[in-house]
Write a protein that holds these residues in place. Structure first.
Motif, short mmCIF file in Angstrom:
data_model
loop_
_atom_site.label_atom_id
_atom_site.label_comp_id
_atom_site.label_asym_id
_atom_site.label_seq_id
_atom_site.Cartn_x
_atom_site.Cartn_y
_atom_site.Cartn_z
N ILE A 198 10.50 -2.48 -3.40
CA ILE A 198 9.38 -2.80 -4.29
C ILE A 198 8.13 -2.23 -3.64
O ILE A 198 7.73 -2.63 -2.55
CB ILE A 198 9.23 -4.31 -4.49
N ALA A 199 7.53 -1.25 -4.30
CA ALA A 199 6.35 -0.55 -3.78
C ALA A 199 5.12 -1.04 -4.51
O ALA A 199 5.05 -0.98 -5.74
CB ALA A 199 6.51 0.96 -3.95
N VAL A 200 4.13 -1.54 -3.77
CA VAL A 200 2.93 -2.13 -4.37
C VAL A 200 1.70 -1.35 -3.92
O VAL A 200 1.56 -1.03 -2.74
CB VAL A 200 2.78 -3.61 -3.95
N ASP A 201 0.82 -1.06 -4.88
CA ASP A 201 -0.45 -0.42 -4.54
C ASP A 201 -1.49 -0.78 -5.59
O ASP A 201 -1.16 -0.93 -6.78
CB ASP A 201 -0.30 1.11 -4.47
N GLY A 202 -2.74 -0.90 -5.15
CA GLY A 202 -3.82 -1.26 -6.07
C GLY A 202 -4.45 -0.08 -6.77
O GLY A 202 -5.29 -0.27 -7.65
N SER A 203 -4.05 1.14 -6.42
CA SER A 203 -4.61 2.33 -7.06
C SER A 203 -3.77 2.70 -8.26
O SER A 203 -2.57 3.01 -8.14
CB SER A 203 -4.65 3.50 -6.07
N GLU A 204 -4.38 2.69 -9.43
CA GLU A 204 -3.64 3.02 -10.65
C GLU A 204 -3.17 4.46 -10.64
O GLU A 204 -2.04 4.77 -11.05
CB GLU A 204 -4.54 2.76 -11.86
N GLY A 205 -4.03 5.37 -10.15
CA GLY A 205 -3.64 6.77 -10.10
C GLY A 205 -2.50 7.02 -9.14
O GLY A 205 -1.57 7.80 -9.43
N ALA A 206 -2.54 6.36 -7.98
CA ALA A 206 -1.47 6.52 -7.00
C ALA A 206 -0.16 5.96 -7.53
O ALA A 206 0.92 6.55 -7.33
CB ALA A 206 -1.85 5.84 -5.68
N VAL A 207 -0.22 4.83 -8.22
CA VAL A 207 0.99 4.22 -8.78
C VAL A 207 1.62 5.14 -9.82
O VAL A 207 2.84 5.33 -9.86
CB VAL A 207 0.66 2.84 -9.39
N ASP A 208 0.78 5.71 -10.69
CA ASP A 208 1.30 6.62 -11.71
C ASP A 208 1.98 7.83 -11.07
O ASP A 208 3.08 8.23 -11.48
CB ASP A 208 0.16 7.07 -12.62
N ALA A 209 1.32 8.41 -10.05
CA ALA A 209 1.91 9.57 -9.37
C ALA A 209 3.19 9.17 -8.63
O ALA A 209 4.17 9.93 -8.63
CB ALA A 209 0.89 10.17 -8.40
N GLY A 248 0.82 -1.20 0.00
CA GLY A 248 0.00 0.00 0.00
C GLY A 248 0.86 1.25 0.00
O GLY A 248 0.79 2.07 0.91
N CYS A 249 1.66 1.42 -1.06
CA CYS A 249 2.68 2.47 -1.05
C CYS A 249 2.11 3.86 -1.24
O CYS A 249 2.78 4.85 -0.92
CB CYS A 249 3.72 2.19 -2.13
N GLY A 250 0.87 3.98 -1.77
CA GLY A 250 0.33 5.31 -2.01
C GLY A 250 1.22 6.09 -2.97
O GLY A 250 1.53 5.64 -4.07
N LEU A 251 1.67 7.25 -2.54
CA LEU A 251 2.52 8.10 -3.39
C LEU A 251 4.01 7.82 -3.19
O LEU A 251 4.84 8.55 -3.72
CB LEU A 251 2.22 9.57 -3.12
N GLY A 252 4.34 6.79 -2.41
CA GLY A 252 5.72 6.32 -2.35
C GLY A 252 6.60 6.95 -1.29
O GLY A 252 7.82 6.80 -1.33
N LEU A 253 6.01 7.63 -0.29
CA LEU A 253 6.82 8.31 0.72
C LEU A 253 7.69 7.34 1.51
O LEU A 253 8.90 7.53 1.65
CB LEU A 253 5.92 9.10 1.67
N LEU A 254 7.09 6.26 2.04
CA LEU A 254 7.87 5.32 2.85
C LEU A 254 8.94 4.62 2.02
O LEU A 254 10.04 4.34 2.51
CB LEU A 254 6.96 4.29 3.50
N SER A 255 8.61 4.33 0.77
CA SER A 255 9.60 3.68 -0.10
C SER A 255 10.82 4.58 -0.30
O SER A 255 11.97 4.12 -0.27
CB SER A 255 8.97 3.34 -1.45
N MET A 256 10.58 5.86 -0.50
CA MET A 256 11.70 6.79 -0.68
C MET A 256 12.49 6.94 0.61
O MET A 256 13.73 7.04 0.59
CB MET A 256 11.17 8.14 -1.16
#
Length: 523
Positions: free
Chosen positions: A227-238, A208-216
């Protein structure tokens, strides 16, 4: 009657006089004419005594098909439409009455989304991607669809989950979490406190990476690959754009999909992840249903001896005095446009509110821990537990109570409070805590674990607290004991919601029972 040629079609219902008066397209029925053009026209005179109106920029038409398409068009306007004859010459001038500039005022392009969705559906039909024949082809499979299938898998594949992920397409939905400085500081401290070799050079999976803050943050803290995984296509694109803008695209790979149904991760075999991180906690801790997602990721992808962050979570409760908030609610509902709508309060209290306590005196008891979970050892099958039946044979039990005992629940939490003073008990206040212990490694090093708490008097967070108000208050004296039980279950309509059943007893009085629903969209 003069006529106007628009995009190669003749619109016979519109006179040139109307065009000359620069009447908007609404002058005739849109059911019979399509005048939704999208740009002003420039008028030029030809040799044959006619005027040609052509667009100053490419036009965009919004028609009944719902798809905006660029096109060019020429509108031929007879010279008589502006009060001149075919022998019009440069020495002639228009009369004052007919001095009208034939400019078309046009609507900006719009999309008819209803028809757009129908077009998409029809295209899917032609491609054979719809489920029209599902009942005929797979009817026999539906009976046993739930057999042998985990709750988390059914949760990820439901239509409601698709709507849930679409909700997170909007980056604005992530802002409350991203702007929570207390939560961000806890994560930064937890990653900085990593024991030697626990994070640096390791493979990290964020659920559930959302906009990727924790991954960064993990990549900056030394992770070799995230590896950042999320089910939201819009969040993944952003997230991909954000990660690239921060120069971390070589370390972070963003994958679109629900973790429960993903079969492969790039460059990682099952059991090949060193660390699983997730900010999965929702309103009331459990709303959002992501505890299932994390437990599934841990079971399938985390290596033996790997670490989950946060690894310890717990739910707490205390007695609540809520007089001021209920009084404000009564006043706001008592007069609405001259009507008394206070009867709505019966439903209002069934939906717990996220709020903060304003006075220490609102706590009527010492907090009590209701339930706790170790995320590193939590099996997906153990997230929901069957609720055991009581050992009694009371034949007068209500049907609702029997259904609850037969249903699986996150937890069944008995409690007992002691009143701190003479006061009325209005309900319970719920809050939760999370610990980053690095699998107990911090304790072994003599360090305190990183703690994040939504306690009423800790630093304020966007989670706030959850207020459960009773249908009626209970009068308490100092040192009076209050006992009861709180049952937490997935929502019956939307399993990402939380349904709560609260029973409170004091002395020999009759118990008070109330039911609540906590929406997963509350965070």
């Amino acid at each position: 009657m003069n006529s106007v040629a628009i995009n190669g079609r003749l619109s016979s219902g519109c006179s040139a006089k109307m065009i000359g008066k620069a009447v908007p397209y609404d002058f005739c029925s849109t059911a019979s004419h399509n005048h939704r053009l999208a740009a002003p026209f420039t008028l030029s005179r030809g040799l044959n005594g006619t005027f040609a109106a052509s667009p100053t920029q490419p036009l965009t038409r919004s028609g009944t098909r719902g798809i905006a398409q660029p096109f060019t068009s020429t509108v031929a306007v007879s010279a008589t439409a502006i009060g001149s004859s075919s022998s019009f010459s440069s020495s002639n001038s228009l009369s004052k009455r007919d001095r009208r500039r034939p400019v078309l005022y046009l609507d900006p392009p719009t999309i008819n989304w209803d028809r757009w969705e129908m077009l998409v559906f029809r295209r899917a039909q032609e491609a054979g991607l719809t489920d029209e024949d599902e009942d005929e082809e797979g009817g026999d499979d539906e009976e046993g669809a739930g057999e042998g299938e985990s709750f988390s898998s059914r949760l990820a594949s439901s239509d409601l989950s698709a709507a849930y992920f679409r909700h997170w397409d909007d980056p604005a939905m992530h802002q409350p979490l991203l702007q929570d400085r207390v939560l961000t500081a806890a994560w930064r401290d937890a990653l900085a406190a990593a024991p030697p070799g626990a994070l640096e050079g390791r493979v990290v999976l964020e659920v559930g990476c959302g906009l990727g803050l924790l991954s960064m943050m993990a990549a900056k803290a030394g992770a070799a690959r995230v590896i950042a995984v999320d089910g939201s296509e819009g969040a993944v694109d952003a997230a991909r754009r954000i990660i690239k803008a921060n120069g971390l695209q070589d370390k972070i790979i963003v994958v679109h999909g629900a973790i429960e149904v993903i079969e492969e991760l790039p460059g990682v075999a099952p059991g090949g992840v060193d660390l699983v991180i997730s900010n999965w906690m929702g309103p009331g801790l459990l709303a959002g249903g992501m505890m299932h997602s994390v437990s599934h990721a841990v079971k399938k992808w985390l290596r033996p001896g790997g670490v989950v962050l946060p690894d310890q979570v717990s739910l707490w409760a205390a007695g609540l005095e809520d007089r001021e908030a209920l009084q404000e609610a009564k006043e706001s509902w008592s007069r609405v446009a001259g009507f008394d709508m206070s009867m709505a309060l019966t439903q209002v209290i069934k939906h717990p509110r996220c709020d903060v306590l304003t006075r220490k005196a609102q706590l009527l008891s010492a907090p009590q821990r209701l339930a706790s979970w170790d995320m590193a050892t939590l099996e997906p099958e153990a997230v929901l537990q069957p609720v055991a039946e009581d050992d009694d044979n009371d034949e007068d039990k209500e049907e609702e109570e029997e259904e609850e005992r037969a249903a699986a629940a996150y937890a069944r939490c008995p409690f007992k409070f002691t009143s701190l003073r003479d006061e009325r008990l209005f309900g319970l206040v719920l809050y939760w805590e999370a610990l980053w212990t690095w699998g107990g490694a911090l304790d072994g090093e003599g360090k305190s674990p990183v703690r994040f708490s939504t306690h009423p008097f800790s630093s304020s967070t966007h989670y706030q607290q959850l207020m459960l108000d009773l249908p009626r208050t209970v009068r308490l004296a100092a040192d009076d004991e209050v006992s009861g039980e709180l049952v937490l279950r997935p929502g019956t309509t939307d399993p990402r919601d939380i349904e709560m059943r609260l029973q409170v007893s004091q002395g020999d009085g009759s118990p008070i029972t109330a039911s609540y629903r906590v929406s997963h969209l509350g965070r």
